[in-house]
Design a protein around this motif. Structure first.
Motif, mmCIF file in Angstrom:
data_model
loop_
_atom_site.group_PDB
_atom_site.id
_atom_site.type_symbol
_atom_site.label_atom_id
_atom_site.label_comp_id
_atom_site.label_asym_id
_atom_site.label_seq_id
_atom_site.Cartn_x
_atom_site.Cartn_y
_atom_site.Cartn_z
ATOM 1 N N ASP A 28 0.823 -1.215 0.000
ATOM 2 C CA ASP A 28 0.000 0.000 0.000
ATOM 3 C C ASP A 28 0.852 1.258 0.000
ATOM 4 O O ASP A 28 0.467 2.270 -0.590
ATOM 5 N N ASP A 29 2.023 1.196 0.662
ATOM 6 C CA ASP A 29 2.902 2.366 0.728
ATOM 7 C C ASP A 29 4.036 2.301 -0.307
ATOM 8 O O ASP A 29 5.078 2.934 -0.153
ATOM 9 N N PHE A 30 3.821 1.555 -1.388
ATOM 10 C CA PHE A 30 4.805 1.411 -2.462
ATOM 11 C C PHE A 30 5.220 2.767 -3.018
ATOM 12 O O PHE A 30 4.398 3.678 -3.167
ATOM 13 N N GLN A 31 6.521 2.875 -3.352
ATOM 14 C CA GLN A 31 7.051 4.074 -4.000
ATOM 15 C C GLN A 31 7.954 3.674 -5.148
ATOM 16 O O GLN A 31 8.682 2.682 -5.065
ATOM 17 N N PHE A 32 7.910 4.468 -6.220
ATOM 18 C CA PHE A 32 8.717 4.235 -7.415
ATOM 19 C C PHE A 32 9.528 5.488 -7.702
ATOM 20 O O PHE A 32 9.030 6.602 -7.590
ATOM 21 N N ASN A 33 10.791 5.281 -8.080
ATOM 22 C CA ASN A 33 11.659 6.406 -8.398
ATOM 23 C C ASN A 33 12.448 6.085 -9.662
ATOM 24 O O ASN A 33 12.946 4.971 -9.819
ATOM 25 N N SER A 34 12.536 7.060 -10.553
ATOM 26 C CA SER A 34 13.369 6.921 -11.754
ATOM 27 C C SER A 34 13.758 8.317 -12.225
ATOM 28 O O SER A 34 13.118 9.308 -11.838
ATOM 29 N N PRO A 35 14.791 8.421 -13.062
ATOM 30 C CA PRO A 35 15.174 9.740 -13.574
ATOM 31 C C PRO A 35 14.022 10.454 -14.283
ATOM 32 O O PRO A 35 13.890 11.669 -14.197
ATOM 33 N N TYR A 36 13.181 9.709 -14.964
ATOM 34 C CA TYR A 36 12.046 10.312 -15.661
ATOM 35 C C TYR A 36 11.074 10.987 -14.697
ATOM 36 O O TYR A 36 10.574 12.068 -14.956
ATOM 37 N N TRP A 37 10.811 10.329 -13.546
ATOM 38 C CA TRP A 37 9.844 10.862 -12.585
ATOM 39 C C TRP A 37 10.404 12.025 -11.783
ATOM 40 O O TRP A 37 9.652 12.787 -11.188
ATOM 41 N N LYS A 38 11.724 12.141 -11.704
ATOM 42 C CA LYS A 38 12.382 13.217 -10.950
ATOM 43 C C LYS A 38 11.865 13.285 -9.516
ATOM 44 O O LYS A 38 11.557 14.343 -8.988
ATOM 45 N N GLY A 39 11.742 12.159 -8.903
ATOM 46 C CA GLY A 39 11.225 12.057 -7.545
ATOM 47 C C GLY A 39 10.414 10.786 -7.428
ATOM 48 O O GLY A 39 10.466 9.922 -8.294
ATOM 49 N N SER A 104 9.109 -6.057 1.833
ATOM 50 C CA SER A 104 8.797 -6.174 3.255
ATOM 51 C C SER A 104 7.448 -6.863 3.399
ATOM 52 O O SER A 104 6.488 -6.518 2.695
ATOM 53 N N ASN A 105 7.384 -7.826 4.287
ATOM 54 C CA ASN A 105 6.140 -8.551 4.557
ATOM 55 C C ASN A 105 5.499 -9.101 3.289
ATOM 56 O O ASN A 105 4.276 -9.063 3.136
ATOM 57 N N GLY A 106 6.322 -9.605 2.374
ATOM 58 C CA GLY A 106 5.810 -10.240 1.177
ATOM 59 C C GLY A 106 5.283 -9.308 0.110
ATOM 60 O O GLY A 106 4.572 -9.742 -0.800
ATOM 61 N N LYS A 107 5.623 -8.021 0.206
ATOM 62 C CA LYS A 107 5.171 -7.027 -0.776
ATOM 63 C C LYS A 107 6.337 -6.149 -1.197
ATOM 64 O O LYS A 107 7.280 -5.902 -0.429
ATOM 65 N N LEU A 108 6.264 -5.632 -2.406
ATOM 66 C CA LEU A 108 7.261 -4.703 -2.917
ATOM 67 C C LEU A 108 6.946 -3.316 -2.383
ATOM 68 O O LEU A 108 5.858 -2.777 -2.631
ATOM 69 N N ILE A 109 7.875 -2.729 -1.619
ATOM 70 C CA ILE A 109 7.610 -1.419 -1.035
ATOM 71 C C ILE A 109 8.357 -0.289 -1.749
ATOM 72 O O ILE A 109 7.950 0.866 -1.660
#
Length: 127
Positions: A28-39, A104-109
């Protein structure tokens, strides 16, 4: 539903090379970061962009001729992993990319994509 780190690594690799995303693996609290997103993008933003793979396929995957090599590494803590790959495009360009994940806990965070943005733009002929 929870996943092992190996399952998450395989599902993440499948998403990278085919565009097919399994949203059940995302915390639920997943976060994604890449140069394209700039954050960071949160789970909602990420799913909005990638759940339907048509844009990703059109703008990126349709231009890629192959992924070679494609390597998976699991951290000794069994919480972190890395996918390291080079993709090759129709215009003869090649780009190295690393995707780092935290489970964490079986999920991608967290998923962090690292690549040279200018090389990527050149490979995909993006201005």
């Amino acid at each position: 539903m929870t996943f092992t780190i190996e399952e998450i690594m395989n599902l993440t690799e499948k998403w990278v090379i085919t565009g097919e995303l399994n949203p059940d693996m995302l915390a639920d609290d997943f976060q994604f970061n890449s140069p394209y997103w700039k954050g960071y993008a949160d789970k909602t933003e990420f799913l909005k962009k990638f759940l339907n793979p048509s844009e990703y396929i059109k703008t990126a995957l349709s231009n890629i001729t192959k992924f070679n090599p494609l390597l998976q590494f699991k951290g000794i803590d069994s919480e972190h992993f890395a996918l390291i790959f080079q993709y090759h495009t129709k215009n003869g360009s090649s780009v190295w990319e690393t995707v780092l994940g935290k489970v964490s806990n079986g999920k991608l965070i967290e998923l962090r994509s690292i690549y040279d943005l200018e090389a990527t733009r050149k490979a995909h002929e993006i201005k």
